[in-house]
Design an enzyme around this catalytic site. Structure first.
Site, PDB file in Angstrom:
ATOM      1  N   HIS A   1     -25.168 -44.668  58.396  1.00 41.32           N
ATOM      2  CA  HIS A   1     -24.549 -45.070  59.661  1.00 41.32           C
ATOM      3  C   HIS A   1     -25.550 -45.264  60.786  1.00 41.32           C
ATOM      4  O   HIS A   1     -25.176 -45.704  61.875  1.00 41.32           O
ATOM      5  CB  HIS A   1     -23.515 -44.017  60.090  1.00 41.32           C
ATOM      6  CG  HIS A   1     -22.332 -43.923  59.174  1.00 41.32           C
ATOM      7  ND1 HIS A   1     -21.505 -44.982  58.906  1.00 41.32           N
ATOM      8  CD2 HIS A   1     -21.832 -42.876  58.464  1.00 41.32           C
ATOM      9  CE1 HIS A   1     -20.551 -44.604  58.073  1.00 41.32           C
ATOM     10  NE2 HIS A   1     -20.727 -43.334  57.784  1.00 41.32           N
TER      11      HIS A   1
ATOM     12  N   ARG B   1     -30.375 -39.791  54.347  1.00 39.52           N
ATOM     13  CA  ARG B   1     -29.012 -40.015  53.842  1.00 39.52           C
ATOM     14  C   ARG B   1     -28.921 -41.493  53.490  1.00 39.52           C
ATOM     15  O   ARG B   1     -28.949 -42.356  54.363  1.00 39.52           O
ATOM     16  CB  ARG B   1     -27.941 -39.667  54.871  1.00 39.52           C
ATOM     17  CG  ARG B   1     -26.550 -40.031  54.322  1.00 39.52           C
ATOM     18  CD  ARG B   1     -25.405 -39.452  55.092  1.00 39.52           C
ATOM     19  NE  ARG B   1     -25.208 -40.076  56.383  1.00 39.52           N
ATOM     20  CZ  ARG B   1     -24.160 -39.837  57.181  1.00 39.52           C
ATOM     21  NH1 ARG B   1     -23.234 -38.968  56.790  1.00 39.52           N
ATOM     22  NH2 ARG B   1     -24.055 -40.414  58.347  1.00 39.52           N
TER      23      ARG B   1
ATOM     24  N   ASP C   1     -39.290 -43.761  47.142  1.00 37.74           N
ATOM     25  CA  ASP C   1     -40.549 -44.489  47.081  1.00 37.74           C
ATOM     26  C   ASP C   1     -41.221 -44.561  48.455  1.00 37.74           C
ATOM     27  O   ASP C   1     -42.449 -44.584  48.558  1.00 37.74           O
ATOM     28  CB  ASP C   1     -40.328 -45.914  46.557  1.00 37.74           C
ATOM     29  CG  ASP C   1     -40.025 -45.971  45.063  1.00 37.74           C
ATOM     30  OD1 ASP C   1     -40.159 -44.924  44.400  1.00 37.74           O
ATOM     31  OD2 ASP C   1     -39.649 -47.049  44.579  1.00 37.74           O
TER      32      ASP C   1
ATOM     33  N   GLU D   1     -16.882 -35.002  51.340  1.00 38.97           N
ATOM     34  CA  GLU D   1     -16.260 -35.553  52.549  1.00 38.97           C
ATOM     35  C   GLU D   1     -14.914 -36.219  52.290  1.00 38.97           C
ATOM     36  O   GLU D   1     -14.379 -36.887  53.167  1.00 38.97           O
ATOM     37  CB  GLU D   1     -17.223 -36.531  53.232  1.00 38.97           C
ATOM     38  CG  GLU D   1     -17.804 -37.584  52.319  1.00 38.97           C
ATOM     39  CD  GLU D   1     -18.916 -38.396  52.979  1.00 38.97           C
ATOM     40  OE1 GLU D   1     -18.999 -38.402  54.227  1.00 38.97           O
ATOM     41  OE2 GLU D   1     -19.693 -39.040  52.250  1.00 38.97           O
TER      42      GLU D   1
ATOM     43  N   ASP E   1     -15.655 -37.218  58.257  1.00 39.86           N
ATOM     44  CA  ASP E   1     -14.825 -37.843  57.223  1.00 39.86           C
ATOM     45  C   ASP E   1     -13.858 -36.842  56.607  1.00 39.86           C
ATOM     46  O   ASP E   1     -12.719 -37.198  56.283  1.00 39.86           O
ATOM     47  CB  ASP E   1     -15.705 -38.452  56.136  1.00 39.86           C
ATOM     48  CG  ASP E   1     -16.238 -39.822  56.530  1.00 39.86           C
ATOM     49  OD1 ASP E   1     -15.487 -40.600  57.124  1.00 39.86           O
ATOM     50  OD2 ASP E   1     -17.409 -40.101  56.237  1.00 39.86           O
TER      51      ASP E   1
END
Length: 263
Positions: free
Chosen positions: A50, A76, A90, A151, A177
Protein backbone atom coordinates in the site's frame (compact mmCIF):
# COMPACT_ATOMS: atom_id res chain seq x y z
CA UNK A 1 29.23 -3.47 1.75
CA UNK A 2 27.89 -2.26 5.09
CA UNK A 3 28.03 -4.13 8.35
CA UNK A 4 24.94 -6.36 8.51
CA UNK A 5 25.55 -7.74 12.00
CA UNK A 6 22.83 -5.60 13.56
CA UNK A 7 20.32 -6.67 10.92
CA UNK A 8 21.18 -10.35 11.35
CA UNK A 9 20.82 -9.95 15.11
CA UNK A 10 17.43 -8.24 14.70
CA UNK A 11 16.11 -11.08 12.53
CA UNK A 12 17.43 -13.64 15.00
CA UNK A 13 15.70 -11.86 17.89
CA UNK A 14 12.37 -11.88 16.06
CA UNK A 15 12.77 -15.58 15.35
CA UNK A 16 13.59 -16.24 19.01
CA UNK A 17 10.36 -14.46 19.98
CA UNK A 18 12.27 -11.70 21.75
CA UNK A 19 10.48 -8.38 22.03
CA UNK A 20 11.15 -6.31 18.91
CA UNK A 21 9.82 -2.95 17.76
CA UNK A 22 9.70 -1.71 14.18
CA UNK A 23 8.67 1.24 12.07
CA UNK A 24 6.77 1.48 8.77
CA UNK A 25 7.83 3.26 5.58
CA UNK A 26 5.15 4.31 3.10
CA UNK A 27 6.95 7.18 1.35
CA UNK A 28 9.56 7.03 -1.38
CA UNK A 29 11.95 9.16 0.70
CA UNK A 30 15.28 7.39 1.23
CA UNK A 31 16.82 10.30 3.14
CA UNK A 32 13.94 10.24 5.61
CA UNK A 33 14.13 6.44 5.79
CA UNK A 34 17.82 6.65 6.64
CA UNK A 35 17.02 9.03 9.51
CA UNK A 36 14.41 6.61 10.84
CA UNK A 37 16.84 3.70 10.54
CA UNK A 38 19.34 5.49 12.79
CA UNK A 39 16.90 5.77 15.70
CA UNK A 40 17.26 2.25 17.06
CA UNK A 41 14.17 0.43 15.80
CA UNK A 42 14.84 -3.30 15.54
CA UNK A 43 13.46 -3.39 12.01
CA UNK A 44 12.10 -0.99 9.42
CA UNK A 45 9.30 -2.30 7.22
CA UNK A 46 8.86 -1.05 3.67
CA UNK A 47 5.25 -1.13 2.53
CA UNK A 48 5.34 -2.35 -1.06
CA UNK A 49 1.66 -3.31 -0.93
CA UNK A 50 0.00 0.00 0.00
CA UNK A 51 3.00 2.31 0.19
CA UNK A 52 3.94 4.90 -2.43
CA UNK A 53 7.08 3.13 -3.68
CA UNK A 54 7.90 1.23 -6.85
CA UNK A 55 10.67 -1.37 -7.11
CA UNK A 56 13.39 1.29 -7.32
CA UNK A 57 11.86 2.76 -4.17
CA UNK A 58 12.18 -0.57 -2.34
CA UNK A 59 15.83 -0.73 -3.37
CA UNK A 60 16.58 2.84 -2.30
CA UNK A 61 14.80 2.32 1.02
CA UNK A 62 16.73 -0.88 1.74
CA UNK A 63 20.01 0.91 0.98
CA UNK A 64 18.97 3.72 3.31
CA UNK A 65 18.17 1.27 6.10
CA UNK A 66 21.55 -0.36 5.67
CA UNK A 67 23.22 3.07 5.80
CA UNK A 68 21.46 3.66 9.11
CA UNK A 69 23.30 0.60 10.37
CA UNK A 70 20.97 -0.38 13.20
CA UNK A 71 17.86 -2.06 11.78
CA UNK A 72 16.83 -5.01 9.65
CA UNK A 73 15.05 -4.08 6.44
CA UNK A 74 11.81 -5.97 5.84
CA UNK A 75 9.45 -5.61 2.87
CA UNK A 76 5.72 -6.17 2.92
CA UNK A 77 5.42 -7.48 -0.62
CA UNK A 78 2.40 -6.64 -2.81
CA UNK A 79 1.13 -10.24 -2.88
CA UNK A 80 1.95 -13.84 -2.07
CA UNK A 81 3.85 -14.20 -5.31
CA UNK A 82 7.17 -15.87 -6.13
CA UNK A 83 8.28 -12.91 -8.28
CA UNK A 84 7.50 -10.17 -5.76
CA UNK A 85 9.08 -12.09 -2.89
CA UNK A 86 12.17 -12.87 -4.96
CA UNK A 87 12.54 -9.25 -6.05
CA UNK A 88 12.38 -7.98 -2.48
CA UNK A 89 14.94 -10.50 -1.29
CA UNK A 90 17.24 -9.96 -4.28
CA UNK A 91 17.18 -6.22 -3.50
CA UNK A 92 18.58 -6.99 -0.04
CA UNK A 93 15.59 -7.36 2.26
CA UNK A 94 16.34 -9.39 5.36
CA UNK A 95 12.81 -10.70 5.29
CA UNK A 96 9.32 -10.34 3.91
CA UNK A 97 5.84 -9.91 5.32
CA UNK A 98 3.37 -11.58 2.98
CA UNK A 99 -0.22 -10.27 2.85
CA UNK A 100 -3.56 -12.06 2.49
CA UNK A 101 -2.48 -15.53 3.52
CA UNK A 102 -5.62 -17.55 4.25
CA UNK A 103 -4.49 -21.16 4.56
CA UNK A 104 -1.55 -23.35 5.50
CA UNK A 105 -1.04 -24.00 1.78
CA UNK A 106 -0.76 -20.25 1.20
CA UNK A 107 1.78 -20.01 4.03
CA UNK A 108 3.77 -22.92 2.61
CA UNK A 109 3.90 -21.15 -0.77
CA UNK A 110 5.29 -18.03 0.92
CA UNK A 111 7.95 -20.04 2.73
CA UNK A 112 8.88 -21.81 -0.49
CA UNK A 113 9.28 -18.48 -2.29
CA UNK A 114 11.74 -17.33 0.40
CA UNK A 115 14.06 -20.34 0.19
CA UNK A 116 16.42 -21.58 -2.48
CA UNK A 117 16.19 -25.23 -3.59
CA UNK A 118 16.00 -27.86 -2.35
CA UNK A 119 14.13 -26.24 0.57
CA UNK A 120 12.16 -23.91 -1.70
CA UNK A 121 11.63 -22.50 -5.16
CA UNK A 122 13.36 -19.11 -5.07
CA UNK A 123 15.15 -18.36 -8.32
CA UNK A 124 18.88 -17.76 -7.91
CA UNK A 125 19.98 -14.22 -8.79
CA UNK A 126 20.64 -12.43 -5.48
CA UNK A 127 21.99 -9.23 -7.07
CA UNK A 128 22.37 -6.84 -4.16
CA UNK A 129 21.41 -9.46 -1.58
CA UNK A 130 24.64 -11.29 -2.37
CA UNK A 131 26.55 -8.39 -0.82
CA UNK A 132 24.46 -8.30 2.32
CA UNK A 133 23.35 -11.80 3.17
CA UNK A 134 25.80 -13.80 1.10
CA UNK A 135 25.54 -15.58 -2.23
CA UNK A 136 25.47 -19.08 -0.69
CA UNK A 137 21.89 -20.42 -0.83
CA UNK A 138 22.19 -22.16 2.55
CA UNK A 139 23.27 -18.90 4.19
CA UNK A 140 20.40 -16.96 2.64
CA UNK A 141 17.91 -19.66 3.64
CA UNK A 142 19.17 -19.49 7.21
CA UNK A 143 18.92 -15.71 7.55
CA UNK A 144 15.85 -14.63 5.58
CA UNK A 145 12.73 -14.02 7.68
CA UNK A 146 9.34 -15.14 6.37
CA UNK A 147 6.21 -13.84 8.10
CA UNK A 148 2.64 -14.01 6.81
CA UNK A 149 -0.31 -11.76 7.55
CA UNK A 150 -3.48 -12.75 9.36
CA UNK A 151 -6.10 -10.29 8.17
CA UNK A 152 -9.18 -12.22 7.06
CA UNK A 153 -11.77 -14.39 8.78
CA UNK A 154 -10.54 -17.39 6.79
CA UNK A 155 -7.00 -16.81 8.01
CA UNK A 156 -8.25 -16.42 11.57
CA UNK A 157 -10.13 -19.71 11.32
CA UNK A 158 -6.97 -21.39 10.00
CA UNK A 159 -4.41 -19.59 12.16
CA UNK A 160 -3.30 -22.67 14.09
CA UNK A 161 -2.55 -24.57 10.88
CA UNK A 162 -0.90 -21.52 9.32
CA UNK A 163 1.33 -20.99 12.35
CA UNK A 164 2.40 -24.65 12.26
CA UNK A 165 3.66 -24.38 8.66
CA UNK A 166 7.23 -25.76 8.49
CA UNK A 167 9.79 -23.03 7.89
CA UNK A 168 7.49 -20.14 8.79
CA UNK A 169 9.07 -17.61 11.12
CA UNK A 170 6.09 -15.50 12.15
CA UNK A 171 2.51 -14.36 11.76
CA UNK A 172 1.59 -10.69 11.54
CA UNK A 173 -1.84 -9.22 12.25
CA UNK A 174 -3.20 -6.59 9.88
CA UNK A 175 -5.65 -4.87 12.26
CA UNK A 176 -7.31 -2.65 9.65
CA UNK A 177 -8.34 -5.45 7.31
CA UNK A 178 -9.15 -7.75 10.22
CA UNK A 179 -11.42 -5.09 11.74
CA UNK A 180 -13.26 -4.76 8.44
CA UNK A 181 -13.50 -8.55 8.15
CA UNK A 182 -15.04 -8.68 11.61
CA UNK A 183 -17.76 -6.29 10.46
CA UNK A 184 -16.29 -2.90 11.26
CA UNK A 185 -17.83 0.19 9.68
CA UNK A 186 -14.29 1.51 9.29
CA UNK A 187 -10.79 0.12 9.64
CA UNK A 188 -10.57 1.56 13.15
CA UNK A 189 -14.19 1.07 14.24
CA UNK A 190 -14.13 1.38 18.07
CA UNK A 191 -17.21 -0.83 18.32
CA UNK A 192 -15.02 -3.72 17.12
CA UNK A 193 -12.17 -3.10 19.59
CA UNK A 194 -13.09 -6.01 21.85
CA UNK A 195 -13.61 -8.38 18.91
CA UNK A 196 -10.26 -7.35 17.48
CA UNK A 197 -8.57 -7.98 20.81
CA UNK A 198 -10.14 -11.44 20.99
CA UNK A 199 -8.92 -12.22 17.48
CA UNK A 200 -5.46 -10.86 18.26
CA UNK A 201 -5.16 -13.08 21.33
CA UNK A 202 -6.12 -16.09 19.21
CA UNK A 203 -3.22 -15.28 16.88
CA UNK A 204 -0.86 -14.85 19.85
CA UNK A 205 -1.87 -18.25 21.22
CA UNK A 206 -1.40 -19.98 17.87
CA UNK A 207 2.04 -18.46 17.41
CA UNK A 208 3.09 -19.39 20.92
CA UNK A 209 1.93 -22.97 20.44
CA UNK A 210 3.91 -23.21 17.20
CA UNK A 211 6.97 -21.50 18.68
CA UNK A 212 7.04 -18.71 16.09
CA UNK A 213 6.92 -14.91 16.33
CA UNK A 214 3.65 -12.99 16.60
CA UNK A 215 3.57 -9.46 15.18
CA UNK A 216 1.04 -6.70 14.69
CA UNK A 217 0.81 -3.23 13.19
CA UNK A 218 0.02 -0.44 15.65
CA UNK A 219 -1.13 3.17 15.13
CA UNK A 220 1.19 4.55 17.82
CA UNK A 221 3.79 3.65 20.41
CA UNK A 222 1.28 3.32 23.23
CA UNK A 223 -0.73 0.75 21.29
CA UNK A 224 2.44 -1.11 20.35
CA UNK A 225 3.39 -1.26 24.05
CA UNK A 226 -0.07 -2.61 24.91
CA UNK A 227 0.13 -5.25 22.17
CA UNK A 228 3.52 -6.41 23.39
CA UNK A 229 1.99 -6.70 26.83
CA UNK A 230 -0.71 -8.94 25.36
CA UNK A 231 1.90 -11.42 24.19
CA UNK A 232 2.85 -10.18 20.75
CA UNK A 233 6.58 -10.54 20.27
CA UNK A 234 7.06 -7.80 17.68
CA UNK A 235 5.07 -4.68 16.87
CA UNK A 236 5.31 -2.00 14.21
CA UNK A 237 4.69 1.65 15.06
CA UNK A 238 2.62 3.77 12.65
CA UNK A 239 4.37 5.11 9.52
CA UNK A 240 6.38 8.00 8.14
CA UNK A 241 3.39 9.36 6.21
CA UNK A 242 1.09 9.38 9.24
CA UNK A 243 3.70 10.95 11.50
CA UNK A 244 4.57 13.63 8.94
CA UNK A 245 0.94 14.72 8.80
CA UNK A 246 0.44 14.51 12.58
CA UNK A 247 3.57 16.52 13.37
CA UNK A 248 2.79 19.21 10.79
CA UNK A 249 -0.80 19.53 12.06
CA UNK A 250 0.33 19.76 15.69
CA UNK A 251 2.85 22.51 14.93
CA UNK A 252 0.21 24.42 12.97
CA UNK A 253 -2.18 24.31 15.92
CA UNK A 254 0.57 25.44 18.28
CA UNK A 255 1.59 28.30 16.00
CA UNK A 256 -2.02 29.47 15.81
CA UNK A 257 -2.41 29.16 19.55
CA UNK A 258 -5.35 26.82 19.29
CA UNK A 259 -6.05 23.16 19.99
CA UNK A 260 -8.93 22.98 17.54
CA UNK A 261 -8.99 20.46 14.73
CA UNK A 262 -6.81 21.03 11.73
CA UNK A 263 -8.08 23.19 8.89
Amino acid sequence: MGDTTAAFDAVARIRRRERSIGYWIALDNPVGTERIARLGYDYVGIDAQHGLLDYKGWLAALMAIEAGGRSAGLVRVPANDLTYIGQALDAGAHGVIVPLVDTADDAAAAVRACRYPPEGGRSYGPMRAGLRIGPAPAQANAHVLCAVMIETLTALDNVEAIAATPGLDGVYVGPSDLTLALGGASSTDPALADALDEAALKVVAAAEAAGIAAGIHSPDGATAHRRLGQGFTFATVSSDLVHLEQAAAAHLRTARGTDTART
